[in-house]
Write an enzyme that holds these catalytic residues in place. Structure first.
Site, PDB file in Angstrom:
ATOM      1  N   CYS A  33       0.830  -1.202   0.000  1.00  0.00           N
ATOM      2  CA  CYS A  33       0.000   0.000   0.000  1.00  0.00           C
ATOM      3  C   CYS A  33       0.869   1.258   0.000  1.00  0.00           C
ATOM      4  O   CYS A  33       0.454   2.318  -0.450  1.00  0.00           O
ATOM      5  CB  CYS A  33      -0.901  -0.023   1.221  1.00  0.00           C
ATOM      6  SG  CYS A  33      -2.266   1.117   1.157  1.00  0.00           S
ATOM      7  N   CYS A 102      -5.480   5.756   2.472  1.00  0.00           N
ATOM      8  CA  CYS A 102      -4.329   4.906   2.736  1.00  0.00           C
ATOM      9  C   CYS A 102      -3.371   5.499   3.761  1.00  0.00           C
ATOM     10  O   CYS A 102      -2.686   4.776   4.459  1.00  0.00           O
ATOM     11  CB  CYS A 102      -3.581   4.680   1.422  1.00  0.00           C
ATOM     12  SG  CYS A 102      -2.850   3.055   1.292  1.00  0.00           S
TER      13      CYS A 102
END
Lengths: 145, 409
Positions: A33, A102
């Site tokens: 990520c 994120c």
């Protein structure tokens, strides 16, 4: 694109580093990520007396880490658990929308550190069940989809 | 602060001479080239001249140049226009995984319309294998679109080989040469391509103007209709100042190409070598030799690209990154991922693209400040442990990760 507060915390992050013998350690995110945050805490009498972080991530990830550590330092564990990812973003005068997903995990890392502390010190009764602490792994305050 | 611009693959400034050539076509010589009167005629003359400048620069004839509103439109016209012209006859398109989205997205759009597509892989240096192209061709294939040079990592594709394969198979071949034109020699004759896209603002011309070279006899169906401009291949009153500017810019760029190429390559290699010497755990992305003269793309392991860019920006240095955090999406660069680069390494990539205004002192400044920036971010990074690989323990893909390899030993 970033607020002045974000840039301030990004360029002069508070509480960076590690603690010699942390009472609790929490880590969230993953390298795929692009954001990983690790938070270490010292706890005295149910209060976060010291805190450090290390973060791999973008400007927002570093700034939220710095802000989250400032927000919970000196707070009780119960108070610290009430600090949400959203509250951290708000304290930084907001984040760009795509960063909310994120890169806004710092409060979760703090919660994970508290959970780790409680699990390691199961003999202490602070009135918090570590199993009740939910760690948001993707920075959502609302459930996804 | 003295600013340093190292994002010339994103866009370049309009050259002074180009700007001056454009101004009359915004003011005094404002005529519509389709008009019969003297205003129209002077605009028409300028349009013809610009078309000749663009054609000459790439070895084409003026009738083979269609002016567009940029590289993206040129790519769309080549792909969708060719597909429309082939509808009901052939149904298969071949492209590569590292194309610009202006190629990949139109190809995806064709899929929704019932066409079939093959997206070819690339090797770890971003190269398409011509044999893969050959194997992918079916009797249904009508178009191959492979870029000349990659915008992110600068890898230059074997275009002559692929065009020969296409020609032998009787398949049209388009190349997106937006990053190549004006930077490396581009000759449509020796390349053997049927269509080629270019964009004005990548070689010191204005934004909002580009062109598609279409070889004589090839007829993509127009995407814009409503006027007879561009021989009915692209309707709309011409962007005169833009077109004149692009003509002037391409002539200047091609005229000094060899000199610029040598200069850029020298600075590029100094930057690459200097970063590798000064900073441990870095990786050059893209091909070591078959790469654009102005492209540097390096991953700094254990740190994230956007943080690097923000720190560089604070020092007045403008660059870009393949990190997810800079793309507005959650995935890092599709180009780096297609090259098999692990996500965490892709996140730490920084692209620095040089240009005609880049000075050696600029490179020295980057080499001076970068080690400190990387060091500061690594000190802050939980995945960086100086003595051993810290990332291996937490990386879900450690088994396939070349970051993890040195520490496994």
């Amino acid at each position: 694109m970033y607020s002045e507060k974000v840039m301030d915390h990004f360029s002069h992050p508070r509480n960076v580093g590690e603690l010699p013998n942390p009472d609790g350690v929490g880590q969230v995110g993953n390298p795929v990520c692009g954001d990983i945050m690790r938070v270490e805490i010292k706890v005295d009498d149910g209060i976060i007396s010291d805190i450090r972080f290390k973060t791999f991530g973008c400007g927002a990830a570093i700034a939220t880490s710095s802000m989250a550590t400032e927000m919970v330092k000196g707070k009780t564990l119960v108070e610290a658990l009430e600090v949400s990812n959203k509250a951290v973003a708000e304290a930084l005068d907001g984040l760009p929308p795509q960063k909310m997903h994120c890169s806004n995990l710092a409060a979760s890392a703090v919660h994970a550190a508290i959970k780790d502390y409680l699990e390691k010190h199961g003999d202490l009764d602070l009135g918090i069940d570590p199993a009740s602490i939910r760690i948001e792994e993707h920075g959502h305050d609302e459930p996804e989809e | 602060m003295n600013r340093i611009y190292l994002d010339n693959a994103a866009t370049t400034p309009v050259r002074r001479e180009v700007f001056e050539a454009m101004v009359p076509y915004l003011t005094d010589k404002f005529g519509n080239p389709s008009s019969i009167h003297s205003y129209g005629r002077e605009a028409r003359a300028a349009l013809d001249r610009a078309r000749e400048q663009v054609a000459t620069a790439i070895g084409a004839t003026p009738e083979e140049i269609i002016f567009t509103a940029g590289g993206s439109e040129a790519d769309n016209l080549a792909i969708k226009g060719t597909a429309l012209s082939m509808r009901g006859r052939k149904s298969h398109v071949i492209t590569s995984a590292v194309e610009h989205h202006a190629v990949l997205h139109p190809v995806e759009a064709l899929e929704k319309l019932g066409f079939s597509t093959t997206v070819l892989p690339v090797d770890s240096e971003g190269m398409v294998d011509p044999d893969d192209v050959r194997r992918a061709i079916t009797p249904e294939t009508f178009l191959i679109s492979i870029m000349y040079a990659n915008n992110e990592v600068g890898t230059i594709q074997p275009i002559e080989e692929i065009s020969q394969i296409a020609r032998e198979a009787g398949v049209l071949f388009h190349t997106d040469a937006v990053q190549a034109v004006g930077h490396i020699p581009v000759d449509v004759g020796s390349l053997g391509v049927d269509m080629l896209s270019l964009s004005g603002h990548k070689f010191y011309g204005p934004k909002g103007v580009g062109a598609l070279y279409v070889r004589r006899g090839v007829r993509p169906t127009p995407l814009l209709e409503g006027g007879a401009q561009e021989r009915k291949r692209r309707a709309g009153t011409e962007n005169m100042a833009g077109i004149v500017g692009m003509g002037a810019a391409i002539e200047l760029a091609v005229g000094e190409l060899e000199e610029m190429l040598a200069c850029e390559e020298m600075l590029r290699d100094k930057l690459i070598r200097g970063l590798i010497q000064r900073i441990p755990d870095v990786k050059l992305n893209g091909h070591p030799t078959r790469r654009l003269p102005n492209n540097v793309n390096i991953s700094f392991l254990y740190v994230e690209g956007e943080s690097l860019l923000l720190n560089l920006d604070m020092q007045g240095i403008a660059a870009s990154s393949g990190s997810a955090c800079t793309s507005g999406s959650l995935a890092p660069s599709h180009v780096l991922i297609a090259m098999g680069i692990p996500h965490e390494v892709a996140h730490g990539s920084v692209r620095m693209t040089l240009g005609r205004y880049t000075q050696e002192a600029d490179i020295d400044k980057v080499l001076n400040v970068m080690p400190g920036i990387v060091d500061k971010l690594r000190e802050m990074s939980p995945v960086y442990v100086k003595t051993e690989c810290g990332i291996k323990d937490i990386c879900a893909q450690a088994h396939a990760c070349d970051v993890a390899q040195p520490c496994g030993e």
